[in-house]
Design an enzyme around this catalytic site. Structure first.
Site, PDB file in Angstrom:
ATOM      1  N   HIS A  11      -7.158  -4.541   9.688  1.00  0.00           N
ATOM      2  CA  HIS A  11      -7.260  -4.180   8.694  1.00  0.00           C
ATOM      3  C   HIS A  11      -5.519  -4.847   8.243  1.00  0.00           C
ATOM      4  CE1 HIS A  11      -4.832   0.092   9.861  1.00  0.00           C
ATOM      5  NE2 HIS A  11      -3.732  -0.675   9.227  1.00  0.00           N
ATOM      6  N   GLU A  52      -9.492  -1.977   4.749  1.00  0.00           N
ATOM      7  CA  GLU A  52     -10.307  -1.571   6.702  1.00  0.00           C
ATOM      8  C   GLU A  52     -11.468  -2.196   6.793  1.00  0.00           C
ATOM      9  OE1 GLU A  52      -8.719   0.487   8.783  1.00  0.00           O
ATOM     10  OE2 GLU A  52      -8.283   2.384   8.081  1.00  0.00           O
ATOM     11  N   ASP A  99       1.317  -1.457   0.142  1.00  0.00           N
ATOM     12  CA  ASP A  99       0.083  -0.034   0.077  1.00  0.00           C
ATOM     13  C   ASP A  99       0.758   1.298  -0.030  1.00  0.00           C
ATOM     14  OD1 ASP A  99       0.293  -0.497   2.598  1.00  0.00           O
ATOM     15  OD2 ASP A  99      -1.350  -0.443   3.243  1.00  0.00           O
ATOM     16  N   ASN A 153      -8.098  -3.058  14.223  1.00  0.00           N
ATOM     17  CA  ASN A 153      -8.785  -2.961  13.920  1.00  0.00           C
ATOM     18  C   ASN A 153      -8.983  -3.867  13.054  1.00  0.00           C
ATOM     19  OD1 ASN A 153      -8.274  -1.882  12.073  1.00  0.00           O
ATOM     20  ND2 ASN A 153      -9.556   0.163  11.347  1.00  0.00           N
TER      21      ASN A 153
HETATM   22  C1  GLP Z   1      -0.497   0.289   8.528  1.00  0.00           C
HETATM   23  C2  GLP Z   1      -0.010  -0.497   7.426  1.00  0.00           C
HETATM   24  C3  GLP Z   1      -0.652  -1.745   7.593  1.00  0.00           C
HETATM   25  C4  GLP Z   1       0.377  -1.814   8.734  1.00  0.00           C
HETATM   26  C5  GLP Z   1      -0.513  -1.773   9.674  1.00  0.00           C
HETATM   27  C6  GLP Z   1       0.129  -1.843  11.538  1.00  0.00           C
HETATM   28  O1  GLP Z   1      -1.768   1.451   8.785  1.00  0.00           O
HETATM   29  N1  GLP Z   1      -1.509   0.169   6.256  1.00  0.00           N
HETATM   30  O2  GLP Z   1      -0.016  -2.256   6.588  1.00  0.00           O
HETATM   31  O3  GLP Z   1       0.223  -3.311   8.970  1.00  0.00           O
HETATM   32  O4  GLP Z   1      -1.006  -0.047  10.386  1.00  0.00           O
HETATM   33  O5  GLP Z   1       0.938  -1.009  11.693  1.00  0.00           O
HETATM   34  P1  GLP Z   1       2.189  -1.433  12.810  1.00  0.00           P
HETATM   35  O6  GLP Z   1       3.346  -2.917  12.247  1.00  0.00           O
HETATM   36  O7  GLP Z   1       2.565   0.181  12.973  1.00  0.00           O
HETATM   37  O8  GLP Z   1       1.246  -1.685  14.400  1.00  0.00           O
END
Ligand code: GLP
Length: 253
Positions: free
Chosen positions: A138, A143, A67, A136
């Site tokens: 995702h 989402e 992404d 959440n």
């Molecule tokens: C972001 C990314 C995800 C990631 C998630 C968790 O929004 N788009 O790909 O897995 O949040 O992030 P973190 O590893 O910092 O908790």
């Protein structure tokens, strides 16, 4: 779904890096699906260590990222292209022309999304997809919603995601409200999936991911139907897991 519980973040990062290195060593020209966020940072550090020790060679590897924020240019410190260069690509011998991150600045986002999926397919699909997970549920930026998307698409970020991700920005107002993300179909097409989570703030969602019902309100729960998913969690992210946990082996099948 195979769940491996490790002691801490350090062990998680080492275990994940070894899995990725093994995939590359078994198939030099493999296609990696990569993720951003704080979770895989340690894994990328370990991969750099393995590269410096001569234990893995990225020269024939191709990568696709999950992404990118809409509206952030590649040189913006919070763009995912910048993150990948800084945390991995700048330190290994991957050919940057073979590293793909959705272009959040594309004038025609729809065409960008369609081209992205076509490019993954042209490269034979993803051999191993690395995933983090949002609090959440995702994955990528898919989402919670009434329905899920198959393909790469432009999505609106939920307030929860904006709030959680605001820690990387100077203020909440600077967090983009939209992103381009691979769809659940694209993620599910990966031959193998490695999902990583650490810390108590991920414990509840890991419980739902592994043991909850499959629901569009927890997009990651769809991974329960994939043939080859390994979830690596540290002890604090594993506290809500109840079923069949063999603490000696630290593996749940
Ligand atoms: C972001 C990314 C995800 C990631 C998630 C968790 O929004 N788009 O790909 O897995 O949040 O992030 P973190 O590893 O910092 O908790």
């Amino acid at each position: 779904m195979r769940v491996i519980i490790v002691k801490d973040y350090n062990e998680l990062s080492k275990a994940a890096a070894l899995e990725i290195a093994e995939t590359i060593n078994n198939k030099m020209d493999c296609v990696l699906g990569l993720a951003t966020g704080s979770t895989p940072e340690g894994t990328y550090k370990e991969l750099i260590n393995l590269y410096n020790d001569g234990k893995v060679d990225f020269s024939s590897v191709t990568s696709f990222n999950l992404d990118e924020y809409k509206g952030l240019p590649a040189d913006h410190p919070q763009s995912y292209r910048y993150f990948m260069n800084k945390n991995l690509f700048d330190h290994i011998n991957i050919n940057k022309n073979n590293t793909f991150v959705p272009n959040g600045m594309a004038a025609d986002i729809e065409a960008e999304c369609a081209d992205y999926d076509e490019n993954v397919a042209k490269h034979g699909g993803i051999d191993i997809q690395i995933l983090g997970i949002g609090q959440n549920g995702h994955i990528g930026f898919n989402e919670p919603s009434d329905f899920l998307y198959m393909n790469t698409h432009l999505t609106n970020l939920t307030q929860n995601t904006i709030d959680v991700n605001s820690r990387f920005f100077d203020s909440k107002d600077e967090v983009p409200t939209q992103a381009v993300t691979m769809g659940l179909g694209g993620i599910m097409k990966a031959k193998r999936i490695l999902l990583l989570a650490n810390g108590s703030n991920k414990a509840q969602i890991i419980g739902k991911l592994v043991e909850g019902k499959i629901s569009t309100n927890v997009p990651a729960s769809i991974l329960q139907v994939h043939r080859d998913v390994t979830v690596i969690v540290d002890e604090s992210a594993a506290v809500y897991l109840k079923k069949n946990i063999d603490k000696r082996l630290n593996i749940v099948e």
